[in-house]
Design a protein around this motif. Sequence first.
Motif, short mmCIF file in Angstrom:
data_model
loop_
_atom_site.label_atom_id
_atom_site.label_comp_id
_atom_site.label_asym_id
_atom_site.label_seq_id
_atom_site.Cartn_x
_atom_site.Cartn_y
_atom_site.Cartn_z
N GLN A 116 3.48 -30.64 -26.30
CA GLN A 116 3.37 -31.78 -25.39
C GLN A 116 4.58 -32.72 -25.48
OE1 GLN A 116 0.76 -32.71 -23.03
NE2 GLN A 116 0.41 -30.52 -23.27
N THR A 117 5.80 -32.15 -25.49
CA THR A 117 7.01 -32.95 -25.49
C THR A 117 7.89 -32.57 -24.31
OG1 THR A 117 8.28 -31.40 -26.86
CG2 THR A 117 6.96 -33.06 -28.02
N ARG A 118 8.74 -33.49 -23.91
CA ARG A 118 9.64 -33.21 -22.79
C ARG A 118 10.59 -32.08 -23.13
NH1 ARG A 118 12.86 -38.23 -20.37
NH2 ARG A 118 10.68 -38.78 -19.91
N LEU A 119 11.06 -32.04 -24.37
CA LEU A 119 11.98 -30.98 -24.78
C LEU A 119 11.31 -29.61 -24.69
CD1 LEU A 119 14.82 -30.47 -25.86
CD2 LEU A 119 13.90 -30.66 -28.18
N ALA A 120 10.07 -29.52 -25.11
CA ALA A 120 9.35 -28.25 -25.06
C ALA A 120 9.14 -27.81 -23.61
CB ALA A 120 8.00 -28.38 -25.76
N ARG A 121 8.82 -28.76 -22.74
CA ARG A 121 8.64 -28.42 -21.33
C ARG A 121 9.96 -27.99 -20.70
NH1 ARG A 121 4.86 -32.78 -21.75
NH2 ARG A 121 6.46 -34.31 -21.19
N SER A 122 11.04 -28.62 -21.11
CA SER A 122 12.36 -28.23 -20.60
C SER A 122 12.71 -26.81 -21.03
CB SER A 122 13.43 -29.20 -21.12
OG SER A 122 13.21 -30.51 -20.64
N SER A 123 12.30 -26.44 -22.25
CA SER A 123 12.58 -25.09 -22.75
C SER A 123 11.89 -24.05 -21.87
CB SER A 123 12.12 -24.95 -24.20
OG SER A 123 10.71 -24.86 -24.30
N VAL A 124 10.69 -24.37 -21.38
CA VAL A 124 9.96 -23.44 -20.53
C VAL A 124 10.68 -23.26 -19.20
CG1 VAL A 124 7.82 -23.07 -19.26
CG2 VAL A 124 7.75 -23.93 -21.60
N VAL A 125 11.12 -24.36 -18.59
CA VAL A 125 11.80 -24.28 -17.29
C VAL A 125 13.08 -23.45 -17.41
CG1 VAL A 125 12.98 -25.61 -15.51
CG2 VAL A 125 10.84 -26.48 -16.49
N VAL A 126 13.89 -23.75 -18.42
CA VAL A 126 15.14 -23.02 -18.61
C VAL A 126 14.87 -21.54 -18.89
CG1 VAL A 126 17.20 -22.81 -20.07
CG2 VAL A 126 16.37 -25.08 -19.40
N SER A 127 13.88 -21.27 -19.74
CA SER A 127 13.57 -19.88 -20.10
C SER A 127 13.04 -19.10 -18.91
CB SER A 127 12.55 -19.86 -21.25
OG SER A 127 13.06 -20.48 -22.39
N TRP A 128 12.20 -19.72 -18.12
CA TRP A 128 11.64 -19.01 -16.96
C TRP A 128 12.74 -18.64 -15.96
CZ3 TRP A 128 6.20 -21.00 -15.06
CH2 TRP A 128 5.27 -20.75 -16.07
N ILE A 129 13.68 -19.55 -15.75
CA ILE A 129 14.80 -19.22 -14.87
C ILE A 129 15.60 -18.06 -15.45
CG2 ILE A 129 16.96 -20.07 -13.87
CD1 ILE A 129 15.68 -22.87 -13.82
N GLY A 130 15.84 -18.11 -16.76
CA GLY A 130 16.58 -17.04 -17.42
C GLY A 130 15.87 -15.70 -17.32
N VAL A 131 14.56 -15.70 -17.53
CA VAL A 131 13.79 -14.46 -17.42
C VAL A 131 13.82 -13.93 -15.99
CG1 VAL A 131 11.45 -13.52 -17.48
CG2 VAL A 131 12.30 -14.87 -19.40
N GLY A 132 13.69 -14.82 -15.01
CA GLY A 132 13.72 -14.39 -13.62
C GLY A 132 15.02 -13.70 -13.26
N LEU A 133 16.13 -14.27 -13.70
CA LEU A 133 17.44 -13.65 -13.44
C LEU A 133 17.58 -12.32 -14.19
CD1 LEU A 133 19.74 -16.81 -13.64
CD2 LEU A 133 19.05 -15.57 -11.58
N THR A 134 17.12 -12.30 -15.42
CA THR A 134 17.23 -11.08 -16.24
C THR A 134 16.45 -9.92 -15.63
OG1 THR A 134 17.52 -12.38 -18.26
CG2 THR A 134 16.80 -10.10 -18.53
#
Length: 224
Positions: A73-91
């Motif tokens: 429940q932190t902004r940093l953790a939520r940011s990690s999800v957004v960045v990772s999901w974009i990375g997974v989508g491209l991969t």
Amino acid sequence: MQSDTEQRMAAIALVVAGVCFLLYPAIRPFTDEDSLAGAKAFSSDAWVIAHMLAVLAFILFSLGLSGLAQRLQTRLARSSVVVSWIGVGLTLTYYGAEVFGLHAIGATVVEKQDVTLLRLADDIRFGPGITVLIAGLLLLAFGVLLAEIAVWRSGDLPRWSGLPLVVGFALYLPQYLASQPVRVAHAVLITAGCFWIASALWRADRRSAPLLRATESTDSSGGC
């Protein structure tokens, strides 16, 4: 905070993702890909199954990271999800091209017995798609790093639990150039990281459950 069921599902997703990450290089055929043997590898069921396991691994890993972020429940953790999901989508766009494109090329080469067609495999692997893959894996590695920083700062989970994943995803691009034993060893590292985070989430869920029940009991008994 997320429910007990959601947190346990996130832990299970990470465990299954880890197993799939390991099975991918273990099942994937490794041969001289400029030869007829390489074409047979491309056209084999093992080629398709291995790559689809990798696709499943990335998807489940994304879901596991989402569960981790909901736990912290932190902004940093939520940011990690957004960045990772974009990375997974491209991969995954690259993985889709490789599994089905190379499978079709391999089947055609085996049928025509013409290995010159294997040059098309390089057009798929090292054309514009390689840029997408590099961008995707770099974003995913950065997302995992953000997740580890969030874990470290939270104090809710073991501080070092995300480190194997940080190292593993940082090495994801270089390991493509390695032999099968090295790639399997790399997969073991990522699998261990998935298992560690999953275990930490599961244990945190067991610790928080009595507190949650106590809170609900107090609320139901009335107050001021």
